[in-house]
Design an enzyme around this catalytic site. Structure first.
Site, PDB file in Angstrom:
ATOM      1  N   TYR A 160       0.853  -1.190   0.000  1.00 60.54           N
ATOM      2  CA  TYR A 160       0.000   0.000   0.000  1.00 60.54           C
ATOM      3  C   TYR A 160       0.886   1.235   0.000  1.00 60.54           C
ATOM      4  CZ  TYR A 160      -4.137  -2.786   0.849  1.00 60.54           C
ATOM      5  OH  TYR A 160      -5.167  -3.672   0.699  1.00 60.54           O
ATOM      6  N   TYR A 194      -0.740 -10.293  -0.252  1.00 64.13           N
ATOM      7  CA  TYR A 194       0.395  -9.682   0.456  1.00 64.13           C
ATOM      8  C   TYR A 194       0.390 -10.097   1.920  1.00 64.13           C
ATOM      9  CZ  TYR A 194      -3.235  -6.471   2.058  1.00 64.13           C
ATOM     10  OH  TYR A 194      -4.377  -5.964   2.605  1.00 64.13           O
ATOM     11  N   ARG A 215      -2.806 -12.138   3.085  1.00 60.64           N
ATOM     12  CA  ARG A 215      -4.184 -11.861   2.692  1.00 60.64           C
ATOM     13  C   ARG A 215      -4.320 -12.145   1.199  1.00 60.64           C
ATOM     14  NH1 ARG A 215      -7.976  -7.723   4.060  1.00 60.64           N
ATOM     15  NH2 ARG A 215      -9.056  -9.718   4.211  1.00 60.64           N
ATOM     16  N   HIS A 218      -7.189  -8.328  -3.157  1.00 58.29           N
ATOM     17  CA  HIS A 218      -8.530  -7.729  -3.035  1.00 58.29           C
ATOM     18  C   HIS A 218      -8.462  -6.238  -3.315  1.00 58.29           C
ATOM     19  CE1 HIS A 218      -6.536  -7.483   0.911  1.00 58.29           C
ATOM     20  NE2 HIS A 218      -7.024  -6.258   0.917  1.00 58.29           N
ATOM     21  N   HIS A 220     -10.396  -2.767  -1.781  1.00 58.89           N
ATOM     22  CA  HIS A 220     -11.245  -2.282  -0.677  1.00 58.89           C
ATOM     23  C   HIS A 220     -12.241  -1.236  -1.173  1.00 58.89           C
ATOM     24  CE1 HIS A 220      -8.686  -3.499   2.879  1.00 58.89           C
ATOM     25  NE2 HIS A 220      -7.780  -3.575   1.931  1.00 58.89           N
TER      26      HIS A 220
HETATM   27  C1  BEZ Z   1      -5.949  -4.862   4.536  1.00 58.49           C
HETATM   28  O1  BEZ Z   1      -5.525  -3.825   4.074  1.00 58.49           O
HETATM   29  O2  BEZ Z   1      -6.671  -5.544   3.835  1.00 58.49           O
HETATM   30  C2  BEZ Z   1      -5.583  -5.343   5.889  1.00 58.49           C
HETATM   31  C3  BEZ Z   1      -4.248  -5.336   6.264  1.00 58.49           C
HETATM   32  C4  BEZ Z   1      -3.917  -5.786   7.539  1.00 58.49           C
HETATM   33  C5  BEZ Z   1      -4.902  -6.253   8.388  1.00 58.49           C
HETATM   34  C6  BEZ Z   1      -6.232  -6.262   7.976  1.00 58.49           C
HETATM   35  C7  BEZ Z   1      -6.567  -5.809   6.720  1.00 58.49           C
HETATM   36 FE    FE Z   2      -6.036  -4.800   1.973  1.00 58.87          FE
END
Ligand code: BEZ
Ligand code: FE
Length: 297
Positions: A160, A194, A215, A218, A220
């Site tokens: 990010y 990531y 994760r 995705h 957001h």
């Molecule tokens: C996210 O950006 O998706 C995320 C990153 C760390 C913990 C929870 C969500």
């Molecule tokens: Fe994310």
């Protein structure tokens, strides 16, 4: 008849609870009471040595110390222990009428830069071009004209912008507005799976538990519209290897979508796209404002 004396540990729990029983605010009284009952039961079950308890205090101290305005370790802890999704389920488990929700995560930025319809949130970063479009609807089925749509995602390296070396520049995020028919669209690049940040106490906890930190890829969304509760969710890339083991337990089936490989698309506004791209169509349904939201306005 004489009352049976409580064991000292039980008497202690009872004394602490009695001390809280006079808290003037009933919600605080209820919350602190439950906290003490569960915390004391936890400590009884674990029976920590004094050095183990000191290590626990040190863990929480380090969790606080690593937090900055760009780093939120408590959210990571809440997420990786499944508490964020538990809070999500308690508040938004509504069973199908509206789009399902998931964690906000630590990388949301309030008031991101405005992006015009069809604009590019990647701002020139390399990656596979991705076109995203859809409709925003009210729970009644009406298009939600003027809905505000904040989007954010990782780049194709799984990072990010808040994690970039050069802070202060926004990439891979922006704020769109739905048009009169509730339509929105933007260009981006394919997100990538990531690992969440592992260089702090939350990462140490994952390592101690023998868990991976990933994760699934995705995008957001945080969507708000007059008379509606905010919708906080993501759309996940179908086929990602981490969909069944998301480190923060955030995946729901209805949020997994095809990011199709295409060479030609006619967009919802009728504009032709004649080059290789990935394509995501996803429509969102916002819940009518709850009593709590109305009362807060
Ligand atoms: C996210 O950006 O998706 C995320 C990153 C760390 C913990 C929870 C969500
Ligand atoms: Fe994310």
């Amino acid at each position: 008849m004489t009352a049976t004396a409580l064991a000292p540990a039980d008497q202690l729990t009872r004394d602490v609870l009695a001390r809280l029983a006079e808290a003037p605010d009933p919600r605080i009284r209820e919350t602190l009471g439950a906290l003490v009952r569960h915390l004391h039961a936890f400590v009884r079950e674990i029976a920590p040595t004094e050095s183990e308890w000191a290590a626990a205090i040190d863990f929480l101290t380090r969790t606080g110390q690593i937090c900055t305005d760009r780093r939120q370790e408590f959210i990571l802890l809440s997420d990786t222990l499944g508490v964020s999704m538990l809070v999500d389920e308690i508040n938004h488990g509504r069973g199908g009428a509206t789009t399902e929700t998931t964690v906000l995560g630590p990388f949301y930025v309030a008031d991101p830069p405005d992006v015009e319809a069809g604009g590019d949130i990647a701002r020139g970063l390399p990656g596979a071009p991705l076109f995203v479009e859809g409709f925003i609807y009210s729970q009644s089925g009406a298009p939600l004209a003027g809905a505000i749509i904040d989007v954010w995602q990782s780049d194709d390296q799984g990072r990010y912008d808040l994690q970039f070396d050069d802070p202060g520049q926004f990439f891979m995020r922006g704020r769109l507005r739905a048009d009169d028919l509730g339509r929105f669209s933007f260009w981006s690049i394919m997100p990538r799976s990531y690992p969440i940040p592992t260089d702090g106490p939350a990462g140490a906890l994952l390592a101690a538990a023998g868990r991976h930190a990933y994760r699934p890829a995705h995008v957001h969304f945080r969507i708000s519209g007059a008379g509606h509760d905010d919708l906080i969710t993501h759309v996940f890339v179908r086929g990602d290897q981490y969909l069944t083991s998301d480190v923060v337990f955030g995946v729901k089936d209805s949020l997994i979508a095809d990011f199709e490989h295409r060479t030609r698309t006619i967009s919802l506004v009728g504009a032709p796209i004649e080059r290789a791209h990935r394509y995501l169509r996803y429509d969102f349904v916002l819940p009518t404002a709850s009593a709590a939201t109305v009362a807060a306005q």
